[in-house]
Motif scaffolding. Structure first.
Motif, PDB file in Angstrom:
ATOM      1  N   CYS A 419    -107.304   2.732 -10.820  1.00  8.95           N
ATOM      2  CA  CYS A 419    -107.825   2.150  -9.590  1.00  8.95           C
ATOM      3  C   CYS A 419    -108.142   0.671  -9.825  1.00  8.95           C
ATOM      4  CB  CYS A 419    -109.080   2.896  -9.150  1.00  8.95           C
ATOM      5  SG  CYS A 419    -110.452   2.787 -10.320  1.00  8.95           S
ATOM      6  N   SER A 420    -108.359  -0.051  -8.761  1.00  7.27           N
ATOM      7  CA  SER A 420    -108.665  -1.478  -8.862  1.00  7.27           C
ATOM      8  C   SER A 420    -110.093  -1.664  -9.377  1.00  7.27           C
ATOM      9  CB  SER A 420    -108.519  -2.139  -7.496  1.00  7.27           C
ATOM     10  OG  SER A 420    -109.521  -1.659  -6.608  1.00  7.27           O
ATOM     11  N   GLU A 421    -110.386  -2.888  -9.823  1.00  4.09           N
ATOM     12  CA  GLU A 421    -111.739  -3.186 -10.302  1.00  4.09           C
ATOM     13  C   GLU A 421    -112.764  -2.979  -9.188  1.00  4.09           C
ATOM     14  OE1 GLU A 421    -112.176  -6.932 -12.198  1.00  4.09           O
ATOM     15  OE2 GLU A 421    -110.584  -6.576 -13.681  1.00  4.09           O
ATOM     16  N   GLU A 422    -112.408  -3.368  -7.994  1.00  3.68           N
ATOM     17  CA  GLU A 422    -113.323  -3.201  -6.863  1.00  3.68           C
ATOM     18  C   GLU A 422    -113.604  -1.724  -6.609  1.00  3.68           C
ATOM     19  OE1 GLU A 422    -113.612  -4.267  -2.074  1.00  3.68           O
ATOM     20  OE2 GLU A 422    -111.877  -4.906  -3.263  1.00  3.68           O
TER      21      GLU A 422
END
Length: 444
Positions: A419-422
């Motif tokens: 998943c993305s960092e956000e």
């Protein structure tokens, strides 16, 4: 005494006399009934019952893994772990029906895998003439819940940063292809079985397989954001609930009686009943020794007892004894399980030094303790050798590691696995599931 009383007394005496006269005949009828229930049909019933009871105990381990992982991840990722665990169990069942069971058991005959065909139940053949018969559906059910256990191991290691659907795609291949092929080498009567490799209930076939798959995934996926800091430091990320993790461990401990006990594969004779009983006590004493060893060692090393180490010590003791839970004495079971607990305490920080982020400690528990348990078999079972055991450990390790690595890389470079960092900062409950486990509060 009244007249009525005398009549009542006489009637009672007459009844006793009649009972005494008929007792031999009654006893003979009971004896004949017992005799008629002691043949192959009874063995078939008890063997089938063992598979079914063992199967639903192992199925209950799915709840144990879910609760253990829910307790050891942070609050913002709990619903994600619960989702993964119910999904992977369901996928394992479908894949084992579609291809896994026959690939593992149908026509292996000393080779490397069985047939690629749909499994179909056939209990029309009767009970046979000996004590080895059982319903084939009960066998399928028992074997299916084992493959789900292997998949559960991967789930905990990669928690908090892997996307849901790539993980489930990996689960499809692991449960439908990778696990059945290496399982066929031993349990399906393949080349390792012909060589004399011994893995009673799956320290390597189940647990190390899951551990190798998890290790490859952790290497490709990378650690969680902020887990390791510059200079080699480790940033602790405490789990959301130690009560949940403890409950999960106790559920797994209970399920292990089915895991190991039903791997005797028969309950149709007195010897089988004695064997299952021995397996039960060896299993529980190994787990207990793993707990105590982990607690003592953490106290000596860190001046405090770590509850997560104690919980994983129990699981490591269980994994270690799984390769041979019948042959050891209670003393040997205690030693084997205790060493499993020591392995966990020593290898968890080793992984951190290598920056391999294993959220729940599944690699030390299932891979390292699984290897130890498999290699310890010749200590109590004279029919095995260290060379053959090492051959099984290495060959299964290479096959699972390489196939898992290829699959993880393929997923990474196609659909992506992380998943993305956000999304990771937000928590996968919100980002991936849309339902939070604890909507009133979340912590980072």
């Amino acid at each position: 005494m009244t007249k009525t009383g005398r009549y009542t007394r006489l009637a009672g005496m007459a009844g006793l006399a009649m009972l005494a006269m008929t007792a031999p005949a009654f006893a003979q009828e009971v004896e004949e009934e017992v005799f008629t229930l002691s043949g192959p049909e009874t063995a078939y019933i008890f063997n089938t019952l063992l598979f079914l009871i063992g199967g639903f105990l192992v199925m209950w381990m799915a709840a144990g893994f879910a609760m253990l992982e829910a307790g050891l991840v942070r609050s913002k990722n709990v619903a994600m772990q619960c989702t993964k665990n119910i999904a992977l169990f369901s996928i394992a069942g479908i894949m084992y029906y579609l291809v896994g069971y026959n690939l593992m058991y149908d026509g292996v005959d000393g080779g490397y895998f069985g047939s690629i065909s749909l499994w179909g139940v056939d209990d029309s053949g009767g009970v046979g003439t000996d004590a080895s018969g059982y319903a084939s559906a009960s066998d399928w059910f028992f074997q299916m819940v084992f493959v789900a256990t292997a998949a559960s191991i991967v789930s905990g290691t990669l928690a908090e940063r892997i996307k849901l659907w790539p993980f489930l795609v990996f689960t499809v291949v692991l449960t439908g292809v990778i696990y059945p092929i290496q399982g066929a080498w031993q349990w399906g009567g393949g080349w390792l079985s012909e060589m004399g490799f011994s893995d009673f209930a799956g320290s390597t076939i189940v647990h190390s397989t899951g551990g190798w798959a998890a290790l490859m995934g952790a290497l490709i996926l990378g650690p969680r954001l902020g887990k390791y800091v510059k200079g080699g430091g480790v940033n602790p990320m405490p789990g959301s609930s130690m009560p949940l993790a403890t409950l999960g461990t106790f559920i797994l401990w209970l399920g292990w009686f089915g895991f190991n006990g039903a791997s005797q594969l028969a309950l149709g004779t007195v010897d089988d009943a004695n064997a299952v009983s021995t397996i039960f006590i060896n299993t529980t004493i190994a787990a207990a020794a793993g707990v105590v060893a982990a607690m003592i060692l953490t106290q000596l090393l860190y001046k405090k007892v770590d509850i997560t180490m104690a919980l994983n010590g129990a699981l490591a003791g269980l994994v270690a004894i799984t390769a041979e839970p019948l042959a050891p004495t209670l003393g040997w079971a205690c030693i084997i399980g205790g060493i499993g607990g020591v392995i966990v305490v020593l290898t968890v920080p080793l992984l951190d030094k290598l920056h391999i982020d294993d959220v729940v400690g599944a690699i030390p528990v299932h891979l390292f303790a699984g290897i130890w348990g498999t290699m310890a078999v010749p200590l109590t079972n004279a029919d095995t050798s260290f060379a053959v055991q090492a051959t099984g450990v290495i060959s299964i390790g290479i096959f699972v590691a390489v196939s898992s690595l290829v699959l993880w890389l393929a997923l990474r470079f196609t659909i992506g696995i992380r998943c993305s960092e956000e999304e990771e900062m937000m928590g996968l409950d919100k980002a991936e599931i849309g339902v939070e486990a604890y909507p009133e509060f979340t912590t980072s």
